[in-house]
Design a protein around this motif. Sequence first.
Motif, PDB file in Angstrom:
ATOM      1  N   ALA A   8      -4.848 -24.078  -1.193  1.00 39.85           N
ATOM      2  CA  ALA A   8      -6.011 -23.827  -2.041  1.00 39.85           C
ATOM      3  C   ALA A   8      -6.823 -22.652  -1.509  1.00 39.85           C
ATOM      4  O   ALA A   8      -7.367 -21.864  -2.290  1.00 39.85           O
ATOM      5  CB  ALA A   8      -6.883 -25.075  -2.124  1.00 39.85           C
ATOM      6  N   VAL A   9      -6.885 -22.509  -0.196  1.00 40.10           N
ATOM      7  CA  VAL A   9      -7.621 -21.395   0.401  1.00 40.10           C
ATOM      8  C   VAL A   9      -6.831 -20.095   0.261  1.00 40.10           C
ATOM      9  O   VAL A   9      -7.370 -19.071  -0.146  1.00 40.10           O
ATOM     10  CB  VAL A   9      -7.929 -21.684   1.890  1.00 40.10           C
ATOM     11  CG1 VAL A   9      -8.476 -20.456   2.585  1.00 40.10           C
ATOM     12  CG2 VAL A   9      -8.896 -22.848   2.010  1.00 40.10           C
ATOM     13  N   ILE A  10      -5.566 -20.136   0.599  1.00 38.00           N
ATOM     14  CA  ILE A  10      -4.751 -18.916   0.582  1.00 38.00           C
ATOM     15  C   ILE A  10      -4.542 -18.400  -0.839  1.00 38.00           C
ATOM     16  O   ILE A  10      -4.615 -17.204  -1.090  1.00 38.00           O
ATOM     17  CB  ILE A  10      -3.393 -19.163   1.277  1.00 38.00           C
ATOM     18  CG1 ILE A  10      -3.613 -19.359   2.767  1.00 38.00           C
ATOM     19  CG2 ILE A  10      -2.433 -18.013   1.030  1.00 38.00           C
ATOM     20  CD1 ILE A  10      -2.357 -19.730   3.532  1.00 38.00           C
ATOM     21  N   PHE A  11      -4.277 -19.308  -1.767  1.00 41.89           N
ATOM     22  CA  PHE A  11      -4.000 -18.906  -3.147  1.00 41.89           C
ATOM     23  C   PHE A  11      -5.173 -19.244  -4.067  1.00 41.89           C
ATOM     24  O   PHE A  11      -4.984 -19.848  -5.116  1.00 41.89           O
ATOM     25  CB  PHE A  11      -2.726 -19.589  -3.643  1.00 41.89           C
ATOM     26  CG  PHE A  11      -1.506 -19.208  -2.879  1.00 41.89           C
ATOM     27  CD1 PHE A  11      -0.937 -17.955  -3.035  1.00 41.89           C
ATOM     28  CD2 PHE A  11      -0.921 -20.094  -1.990  1.00 41.89           C
ATOM     29  CE1 PHE A  11       0.201 -17.598  -2.327  1.00 41.89           C
ATOM     30  CE2 PHE A  11       0.217 -19.755  -1.281  1.00 41.89           C
ATOM     31  CZ  PHE A  11       0.781 -18.496  -1.446  1.00 41.89           C
ATOM     32  N   ALA A  12      -6.355 -18.833  -3.670  1.00 41.49           N
ATOM     33  CA  ALA A  12      -7.559 -19.149  -4.455  1.00 41.49           C
ATOM     34  C   ALA A  12      -7.488 -18.569  -5.870  1.00 41.49           C
ATOM     35  O   ALA A  12      -8.028 -19.148  -6.805  1.00 41.49           O
ATOM     36  CB  ALA A  12      -8.802 -18.636  -3.739  1.00 41.49           C
ATOM     37  N   ASP A  13      -6.789 -17.443  -6.011  1.00 43.54           N
ATOM     38  CA  ASP A  13      -6.697 -16.799  -7.328  1.00 43.54           C
ATOM     39  C   ASP A  13      -5.539 -17.317  -8.170  1.00 43.54           C
ATOM     40  O   ASP A  13      -5.437 -16.989  -9.347  1.00 43.54           O
ATOM     41  CB  ASP A  13      -6.547 -15.282  -7.162  1.00 43.54           C
ATOM     42  CG  ASP A  13      -7.763 -14.666  -6.487  1.00 43.54           C
ATOM     43  OD1 ASP A  13      -8.865 -15.234  -6.625  1.00 43.54           O
ATOM     44  OD2 ASP A  13      -7.598 -13.625  -5.817  1.00 43.54           O
ATOM     45  N   ALA A  14      -4.645 -18.080  -7.584  1.00 44.51           N
ATOM     46  CA  ALA A  14      -3.456 -18.562  -8.311  1.00 44.51           C
ATOM     47  C   ALA A  14      -3.137 -20.007  -7.927  1.00 44.51           C
ATOM     48  O   ALA A  14      -2.022 -20.330  -7.533  1.00 44.51           O
ATOM     49  CB  ALA A  14      -2.270 -17.651  -8.014  1.00 44.51           C
ATOM     50  N   LYS A  15      -4.122 -20.880  -8.053  1.00 46.85           N
ATOM     51  CA  LYS A  15      -3.948 -22.273  -7.625  1.00 46.85           C
ATOM     52  C   LYS A  15      -2.874 -23.004  -8.417  1.00 46.85           C
ATOM     53  O   LYS A  15      -2.119 -23.796  -7.863  1.00 46.85           O
ATOM     54  CB  LYS A  15      -5.266 -23.027  -7.722  1.00 46.85           C
ATOM     55  CG  LYS A  15      -6.248 -22.620  -6.670  1.00 46.85           C
ATOM     56  CD  LYS A  15      -7.514 -23.419  -6.759  1.00 46.85           C
ATOM     57  CE  LYS A  15      -8.448 -22.917  -5.674  1.00 46.85           C
ATOM     58  NZ  LYS A  15      -9.803 -23.315  -5.860  1.00 46.85           N
ATOM     59  N   GLU A  16      -2.786 -22.746  -9.717  1.00 43.77           N
ATOM     60  CA  GLU A  16      -1.797 -23.457 -10.536  1.00 43.77           C
ATOM     61  C   GLU A  16      -0.386 -23.157 -10.045  1.00 43.77           C
ATOM     62  O   GLU A  16       0.439 -24.057  -9.907  1.00 43.77           O
ATOM     63  CB  GLU A  16      -1.935 -23.079 -12.012  1.00 43.77           C
ATOM     64  CG  GLU A  16      -3.230 -23.520 -12.654  1.00 43.77           C
ATOM     65  CD  GLU A  16      -4.376 -22.542 -12.413  1.00 43.77           C
ATOM     66  OE1 GLU A  16      -4.148 -21.461 -11.840  1.00 43.77           O
ATOM     67  OE2 GLU A  16      -5.513 -22.880 -12.788  1.00 43.77           O
ATOM     68  N   GLY A  17      -0.107 -21.897  -9.783  1.00 40.12           N
ATOM     69  CA  GLY A  17       1.214 -21.515  -9.280  1.00 40.12           C
ATOM     70  C   GLY A  17       1.499 -22.084  -7.907  1.00 40.12           C
ATOM     71  O   GLY A  17       2.608 -22.531  -7.620  1.00 40.12           O
ATOM     72  N   ALA A  18       0.484 -22.081  -7.044  1.00 38.07           N
ATOM     73  CA  ALA A  18       0.666 -22.597  -5.685  1.00 38.07           C
ATOM     74  C   ALA A  18       0.975 -24.089  -5.711  1.00 38.07           C
ATOM     75  O   ALA A  18       1.916 -24.550  -5.056  1.00 38.07           O
ATOM     76  CB  ALA A  18      -0.582 -22.328  -4.855  1.00 38.07           C
ATOM     77  N   PHE A  19       0.203 -24.850  -6.467  1.00 41.14           N
ATOM     78  CA  PHE A  19       0.438 -26.288  -6.514  1.00 41.14           C
ATOM     79  C   PHE A  19       1.701 -26.631  -7.300  1.00 41.14           C
ATOM     80  O   PHE A  19       2.385 -27.598  -6.989  1.00 41.14           O
ATOM     81  CB  PHE A  19      -0.787 -27.022  -7.063  1.00 41.14           C
ATOM     82  CG  PHE A  19      -1.936 -26.999  -6.097  1.00 41.14           C
ATOM     83  CD1 PHE A  19      -1.853 -27.658  -4.886  1.00 41.14           C
ATOM     84  CD2 PHE A  19      -3.079 -26.281  -6.380  1.00 41.14           C
ATOM     85  CE1 PHE A  19      -2.896 -27.621  -3.984  1.00 41.14           C
ATOM     86  CE2 PHE A  19      -4.125 -26.231  -5.484  1.00 41.14           C
ATOM     87  CZ  PHE A  19      -4.045 -26.916  -4.280  1.00 41.14           C
ATOM     88  N   GLY A  20       2.027 -25.822  -8.292  1.00 43.74           N
ATOM     89  CA  GLY A  20       3.297 -26.004  -8.992  1.00 43.74           C
ATOM     90  C   GLY A  20       4.467 -25.798  -8.047  1.00 43.74           C
ATOM     91  O   GLY A  20       5.476 -26.511  -8.103  1.00 43.74           O
ATOM     92  N   ASN A  21       4.336 -24.832  -7.153  1.00 45.12           N
ATOM     93  CA  ASN A  21       5.361 -24.562  -6.155  1.00 45.12           C
ATOM     94  C   ASN A  21       5.532 -25.755  -5.215  1.00 45.12           C
ATOM     95  O   ASN A  21       6.652 -26.156  -4.900  1.00 45.12           O
ATOM     96  CB  ASN A  21       4.968 -23.306  -5.364  1.00 45.12           C
ATOM     97  CG  ASN A  21       6.116 -22.692  -4.619  1.00 45.12           C
ATOM     98  OD1 ASN A  21       7.211 -23.235  -4.585  1.00 45.12           O
ATOM     99  ND2 ASN A  21       5.864 -21.560  -4.004  1.00 45.12           N
ATOM    100  N   ILE A  22       4.430 -26.351  -4.787  1.00 43.41           N
ATOM    101  CA  ILE A  22       4.494 -27.531  -3.920  1.00 43.41           C
ATOM    102  C   ILE A  22       5.209 -28.672  -4.633  1.00 43.41           C
ATOM    103  O   ILE A  22       6.080 -29.330  -4.064  1.00 43.41           O
ATOM    104  CB  ILE A  22       3.083 -27.972  -3.477  1.00 43.41           C
ATOM    105  CG1 ILE A  22       2.486 -26.953  -2.509  1.00 43.41           C
ATOM    106  CG2 ILE A  22       3.124 -29.344  -2.830  1.00 43.41           C
ATOM    107  CD1 ILE A  22       1.042 -27.233  -2.148  1.00 43.41           C
ATOM    108  N   VAL A  23       4.845 -28.923  -5.879  1.00 48.38           N
ATOM    109  CA  VAL A  23       5.460 -30.012  -6.640  1.00 48.38           C
ATOM    110  C   VAL A  23       6.954 -29.764  -6.828  1.00 48.38           C
ATOM    111  O   VAL A  23       7.777 -30.674  -6.676  1.00 48.38           O
ATOM    112  CB  VAL A  23       4.746 -30.189  -8.002  1.00 48.38           C
ATOM    113  CG1 VAL A  23       5.505 -31.141  -8.896  1.00 48.38           C
ATOM    114  CG2 VAL A  23       3.324 -30.680  -7.784  1.00 48.38           C
TER     115      VAL A  23
END
Length: 103
Positions: A8-23
């Motif tokens: 959430a800190v690193i990808f503050a501008d692209a949270k949806e993509g970051a969390f989608g990647n985790i899932v």
Amino acid sequence: GNLRAEFAVIFADAKEGAFGNIVFWNGLVTAIGFLLTAKVQCAEVGTYCIEYQDGSLHNVLLYELLVLASVAVAIIGFLRVSYIKRQDDKNRRAIDSGGFSID
């Protein structure tokens, strides 16, 4: 947990993509683990061959090696993302101050 907070800190501008990647990666690893549980078995009980409650025998060495490899790849990936983030922040600061950076 902690990894999601860091994303959430690193990808503050692209949270949806970051969390989608985790899932996505969590789902992939779960599927691989499920398939390995069904397919990787051994003939007799030994150091790395464990009998489960249902009586089936499974080679846990492969699971241990898979976990260690996953951890190594995750650490390398995290270090790479941290480096890219630092470079991006450095470039943004240089641009904001009127200069430019070619790093």
